[in-house]
Design a protein around this motif. Structure first.
Motif, PDB file in Angstrom:
ATOM      1  N   LEU A  67       0.809  -1.083   0.031  1.00 41.71           N
ATOM      2  CA  LEU A  67       0.089  -0.220   0.163  1.00 41.71           C
ATOM      3  C   LEU A  67       0.616   0.989  -0.284  1.00 41.71           C
ATOM      4  CD1 LEU A  67      -2.723   0.688  -0.040  1.00 41.71           C
ATOM      5  CD2 LEU A  67      -2.428   0.707   2.376  1.00 41.71           C
ATOM      6  N   ASN A  68       0.840   2.014  -0.928  1.00 41.73           N
ATOM      7  CA  ASN A  68       1.743   2.843  -1.041  1.00 41.73           C
ATOM      8  C   ASN A  68       1.218   4.477  -0.098  1.00 41.73           C
ATOM      9  OD1 ASN A  68       3.776   4.742  -2.315  1.00 41.73           O
ATOM     10  ND2 ASN A  68       2.786   5.136  -3.512  1.00 41.73           N
ATOM     11  N   ALA A  69       2.036   5.333   0.309  1.00 41.97           N
ATOM     12  CA  ALA A  69       1.731   6.203   0.689  1.00 41.97           C
ATOM     13  C   ALA A  69       0.384   7.008   0.211  1.00 41.97           C
ATOM     14  CB  ALA A  69       2.239   7.737   0.469  1.00 41.97           C
ATOM     15  N   GLY A  70      -0.193   7.946   1.576  1.00 41.48           N
ATOM     16  CA  GLY A  70      -1.209   8.416   1.055  1.00 41.48           C
ATOM     17  C   GLY A  70      -2.566   7.758   0.802  1.00 41.48           C
ATOM     18  N   SER A  71      -2.607   6.530   1.012  1.00 34.95           N
ATOM     19  CA  SER A  71      -3.792   5.709   0.492  1.00 34.95           C
ATOM     20  C   SER A  71      -4.015   4.565   1.181  1.00 34.95           C
ATOM     21  CB  SER A  71      -2.858   4.855  -0.567  1.00 34.95           C
ATOM     22  OG  SER A  71      -2.491   5.273  -1.690  1.00 34.95           O
ATOM     23  N   ARG A  72      -5.916   4.096   0.984  1.00 36.56           N
ATOM     24  CA  ARG A  72      -6.736   3.473   1.872  1.00 36.56           C
ATOM     25  C   ARG A  72      -6.554   2.084   1.221  1.00 36.56           C
ATOM     26  NH1 ARG A  72     -11.834   6.004   3.925  1.00 36.56           N
ATOM     27  NH2 ARG A  72     -11.658   7.088   2.772  1.00 36.56           N
ATOM     28  N   LEU A  73      -6.837   0.997   1.708  1.00 36.09           N
ATOM     29  CA  LEU A  73      -7.528   0.140   1.905  1.00 36.09           C
ATOM     30  C   LEU A  73      -8.126  -0.471   2.941  1.00 36.09           C
ATOM     31  CD1 LEU A  73      -7.107  -2.394  -0.336  1.00 36.09           C
ATOM     32  CD2 LEU A  73      -5.501  -3.739   1.680  1.00 36.09           C
ATOM     33  N   LEU A  74      -9.232  -0.763   2.319  1.00 35.61           N
ATOM     34  CA  LEU A  74     -10.238  -0.857   3.356  1.00 35.61           C
ATOM     35  C   LEU A  74     -11.137  -2.667   3.575  1.00 35.61           C
ATOM     36  CD1 LEU A  74     -11.090   1.310   2.891  1.00 35.61           C
ATOM     37  CD2 LEU A  74     -13.157   1.951   3.460  1.00 35.61           C
ATOM     38  N   VAL A  75     -10.869  -3.605   4.200  1.00 33.43           N
ATOM     39  CA  VAL A  75     -10.638  -5.261   4.154  1.00 33.43           C
ATOM     40  C   VAL A  75     -12.365  -5.025   4.678  1.00 33.43           C
ATOM     41  CG1 VAL A  75      -9.592  -7.249   4.113  1.00 33.43           C
ATOM     42  CG2 VAL A  75      -8.203  -4.909   3.837  1.00 33.43           C
ATOM     43  N   PRO A  76     -13.138  -6.013   4.122  1.00 29.54           N
ATOM     44  CA  PRO A  76     -14.239  -6.369   5.064  1.00 29.54           C
ATOM     45  C   PRO A  76     -13.893  -7.642   6.202  1.00 29.54           C
ATOM     46  CG  PRO A  76     -14.706  -7.552   2.943  1.00 29.54           C
ATOM     47  CD  PRO A  76     -13.082  -6.278   2.955  1.00 29.54           C
ATOM     48  N   ALA A  77     -14.723  -7.534   7.387  1.00 27.58           N
ATOM     49  CA  ALA A  77     -14.362  -8.789   8.125  1.00 27.58           C
ATOM     50  C   ALA A  77     -14.895 -10.342   7.716  1.00 27.58           C
ATOM     51  CB  ALA A  77     -15.215  -8.238   9.596  1.00 27.58           C
ATOM     52  N   THR A  78     -16.010 -10.570   7.156  1.00 28.39           N
ATOM     53  CA  THR A  78     -16.135 -10.961   6.336  1.00 28.39           C
ATOM     54  C   THR A  78     -14.982 -11.774   5.355  1.00 28.39           C
ATOM     55  OG1 THR A  78     -17.306  -9.924   4.958  1.00 28.39           O
ATOM     56  CG2 THR A  78     -18.652 -11.056   7.019  1.00 28.39           C
ATOM     57  N   PHE A  79     -13.956 -11.329   5.341  1.00 29.29           N
ATOM     58  CA  PHE A  79     -12.822 -11.409   3.993  1.00 29.29           C
ATOM     59  C   PHE A  79     -12.286 -12.711   4.612  1.00 29.29           C
ATOM     60  CE2 PHE A  79      -8.920 -11.404   2.264  1.00 29.29           C
ATOM     61  CZ  PHE A  79      -9.245 -11.378   1.004  1.00 29.29           C
ATOM     62  N   PRO A  80     -11.520 -14.129   4.045  1.00 30.07           N
ATOM     63  CA  PRO A  80     -12.458 -13.828   2.167  1.00 30.07           C
ATOM     64  C   PRO A  80     -13.844 -15.270   2.456  1.00 30.07           C
ATOM     65  CG  PRO A  80     -10.912 -15.735   3.018  1.00 30.07           C
ATOM     66  CD  PRO A  80     -10.814 -14.758   4.542  1.00 30.07           C
ATOM     67  N   GLN A  81     -14.001 -15.923   3.265  1.00 30.09           N
ATOM     68  CA  GLN A  81     -14.961 -16.607   4.126  1.00 30.09           C
ATOM     69  C   GLN A  81     -16.168 -16.204   2.788  1.00 30.09           C
ATOM     70  OE1 GLN A  81     -13.755 -15.037   6.341  1.00 30.09           O
ATOM     71  NE2 GLN A  81     -12.329 -16.470   7.639  1.00 30.09           N
ATOM     72  N   GLN A  82     -16.498 -15.449   3.012  1.00 31.20           N
ATOM     73  CA  GLN A  82     -17.764 -14.829   2.721  1.00 31.20           C
ATOM     74  C   GLN A  82     -17.480 -13.537   1.111  1.00 31.20           C
ATOM     75  OE1 GLN A  82     -20.988 -13.110   4.899  1.00 31.20           O
ATOM     76  NE2 GLN A  82     -20.683 -14.710   6.751  1.00 31.20           N
ATOM     77  N   GLY A  83     -16.493 -13.657   0.453  1.00 32.93           N
ATOM     78  CA  GLY A  83     -16.315 -12.740  -0.419  1.00 32.93           C
ATOM     79  C   GLY A  83     -14.718 -12.526  -0.324  1.00 32.93           C
ATOM     80  N   ARG A  84     -14.341 -11.831  -1.758  1.00 36.00           N
ATOM     81  CA  ARG A  84     -12.720 -11.855  -1.405  1.00 36.00           C
ATOM     82  C   ARG A  84     -12.910 -10.030  -3.140  1.00 36.00           C
ATOM     83  NH1 ARG A  84      -9.461 -15.172  -4.499  1.00 36.00           N
ATOM     84  NH2 ARG A  84      -7.724 -14.035  -3.306  1.00 36.00           N
ATOM     85  N   GLU A  85     -13.768  -8.972  -2.340  1.00 36.81           N
ATOM     86  CA  GLU A  85     -13.553  -7.827  -2.481  1.00 36.81           C
ATOM     87  C   GLU A  85     -12.944  -6.499  -1.743  1.00 36.81           C
ATOM     88  OE1 GLU A  85     -17.426  -6.540  -4.967  1.00 36.81           O
ATOM     89  OE2 GLU A  85     -17.050  -5.245  -3.495  1.00 36.81           O
ATOM     90  N   LEU A  86     -12.538  -5.960  -2.319  1.00 37.04           N
ATOM     91  CA  LEU A  86     -10.965  -4.849  -1.977  1.00 37.04           C
ATOM     92  C   LEU A  86     -11.907  -3.494  -1.717  1.00 37.04           C
ATOM     93  CD1 LEU A  86      -8.179  -6.772  -1.189  1.00 37.04           C
ATOM     94  CD2 LEU A  86      -9.794  -6.943   0.573  1.00 37.04           C
ATOM     95  N   ILE A  87     -11.860  -2.977  -0.868  1.00 32.06           N
ATOM     96  CA  ILE A  87     -12.321  -1.015  -1.316  1.00 32.06           C
ATOM     97  C   ILE A  87     -10.589  -0.783  -1.354  1.00 32.06           C
ATOM     98  CG2 ILE A  87     -13.463   0.945  -1.299  1.00 32.06           C
ATOM     99  CD1 ILE A  87     -15.058  -1.728  -2.064  1.00 32.06           C
ATOM    100  N   LEU A  88     -10.146   0.539  -2.405  1.00 31.22           N
ATOM    101  CA  LEU A  88      -9.052   1.145  -2.400  1.00 31.22           C
ATOM    102  C   LEU A  88      -9.421   2.517  -2.648  1.00 31.22           C
ATOM    103  CD1 LEU A  88      -5.396   0.796  -2.292  1.00 31.22           C
ATOM    104  CD2 LEU A  88      -6.217   0.995  -5.070  1.00 31.22           C
ATOM    105  N   ASP A  89      -8.827   3.544  -1.959  1.00 32.48           N
ATOM    106  CA  ASP A  89      -8.822   4.263  -2.283  1.00 32.48           C
ATOM    107  C   ASP A  89      -6.887   4.927  -2.418  1.00 32.48           C
ATOM    108  OD1 ASP A  89      -9.216   7.105  -3.198  1.00 32.48           O
ATOM    109  OD2 ASP A  89      -9.722   7.516  -0.793  1.00 32.48           O
ATOM    110  N   GLY A  90      -6.354   5.118  -3.328  1.00 30.98           N
ATOM    111  CA  GLY A  90      -5.054   5.676  -3.086  1.00 30.98           C
ATOM    112  C   GLY A  90      -4.542   4.906  -4.777  1.00 30.98           C
ATOM    113  N   GLU A  91      -3.009   3.455  -4.288  1.00 31.30           N
ATOM    114  CA  GLU A  91      -2.016   3.514  -4.788  1.00 31.30           C
ATOM    115  C   GLU A  91      -1.621   1.934  -3.929  1.00 31.30           C
ATOM    116  OE1 GLU A  91       1.019   3.924  -7.928  1.00 31.30           O
ATOM    117  OE2 GLU A  91       1.609   4.777  -6.562  1.00 31.30           O
TER     118      GLU A  91
END
Length: 261
Positions: A67-91
């Motif tokens: 994860l690069n500087a100034g970036s955010r990664l949001l990982v759901p509590a259900t990862f990966p059991q109920q899906g493997r979808e992440l949210i990224l704002d940045g690089e």
């Protein structure tokens, strides 16, 4: 009579002034620019890249992230059991583990959605900027617009050496080619400049460290720059630059001010 009117009005004016001051002091809270991508029924762990530094993560499915500087990664509590979808704002760079129980690895930004099957790729997509890019290093990915387009919603399939360039303001998403060695150098934190103008180097440093750099003073007397950095922080690079270009600098959060002496 005039004095009585003034006296009667003063308390009202006082209340209005107090109300006005309260209104001025209450600044509206900025809404999270990726809020619309979140599942309201799910809680998320947020990982934040610090200014001038990268953060390395290993996810619960054994996928790895830089994860690069100034970036955010949001990982759901259900990862990966109920899906493997992440949210990224940045690089960020992702080395995705293979599909688990039919669940592909997906990264969503406000502009692009990248779905992978055992793939290594990098995305740059800040919600505050109209542009976005996705680079494939190995494997294969499907890249689509996250938002509904009035003109073209066709996804692109990328292979090694291919990238997507997108701009939401003009509803653009195009497939291009790039040199994988550039991404490999990024992974090794190997930053090199060879005989380039000072301001060109500044723009590349902005992209590399995900900061905004302003330059005050005359740069015309500064010769073209040749330099090599490896695993250096933003402050370490600026300190070397200070000596080479005879300048001073200040770091304020994700903003850098450089003054030419």
């Amino acid at each position: 009579m005039f004095n009585t009117s003034v006296q009667n009005t003063l308390p009202i004016l006082g209340l209005l002034l107090m109300a006005g001051i309260q209104l001025q002091c209450r600044q509206p809270q900025k809404e999270d620019p990726v809020k619309h991508l979140l599942n309201g029924q799910t809680t998320y762990t947020t990982y934040q890249g610090q200014v001038g530094h990268r953060k390395k993560l290993q996810l619960a499915d054994s996928s790895t992230v830089i994860l690069n500087a100034g970036s955010r990664l949001l990982v759901p509590a259900t990862f990966p059991q109920q899906g493997r979808e992440l949210i990224l704002d940045g690089e960020a760079y992702f080395d995705a583990a293979p599909t688990i129980n039919g669940r592909p690895f997906t990264v969503k930004t406000d502009k692009l959605t990248v779905t992978a099957l055992g793939t290594a790729f990098k995305i740059r997509s800040f919600a505050t900027q109209p542009g976005a890019t996705a680079y494939l290093l190995n494997g294969k990915v499907r890249v689509a617009k996250t938002y509904h387009s009035a003109t073209d919603n066709q996804p692109e399939i990328l292979e090694r050496g291919q990238m997507v360039l997108a701009n939401r303001d003009i509803d653009l998403m195009e497939k291009e080619t790039y040199q994988p060695a550039e991404l490999e150098a990024w992974l090794q934190e190997d930053l090199r400049f060879k005989d380039i103008p000072f301001m060109t180097m500044i723009r590349q440093l902005e992209d590399w460290f995900a900061v905004t750099i302003t330059v005050e003073g005359d740069v015309s007397s500064i010769k073209n720059m040749t330099a090599s950095f490896q695993h250096n922080t933003l402050q370490e690079v600026l300190e070397i630059l200070r000596k080479a270009a005879h300048c001073s600098y200040k770091i304020r959060g994700d903003e850098v001010e450089i003054t030419i002496n």
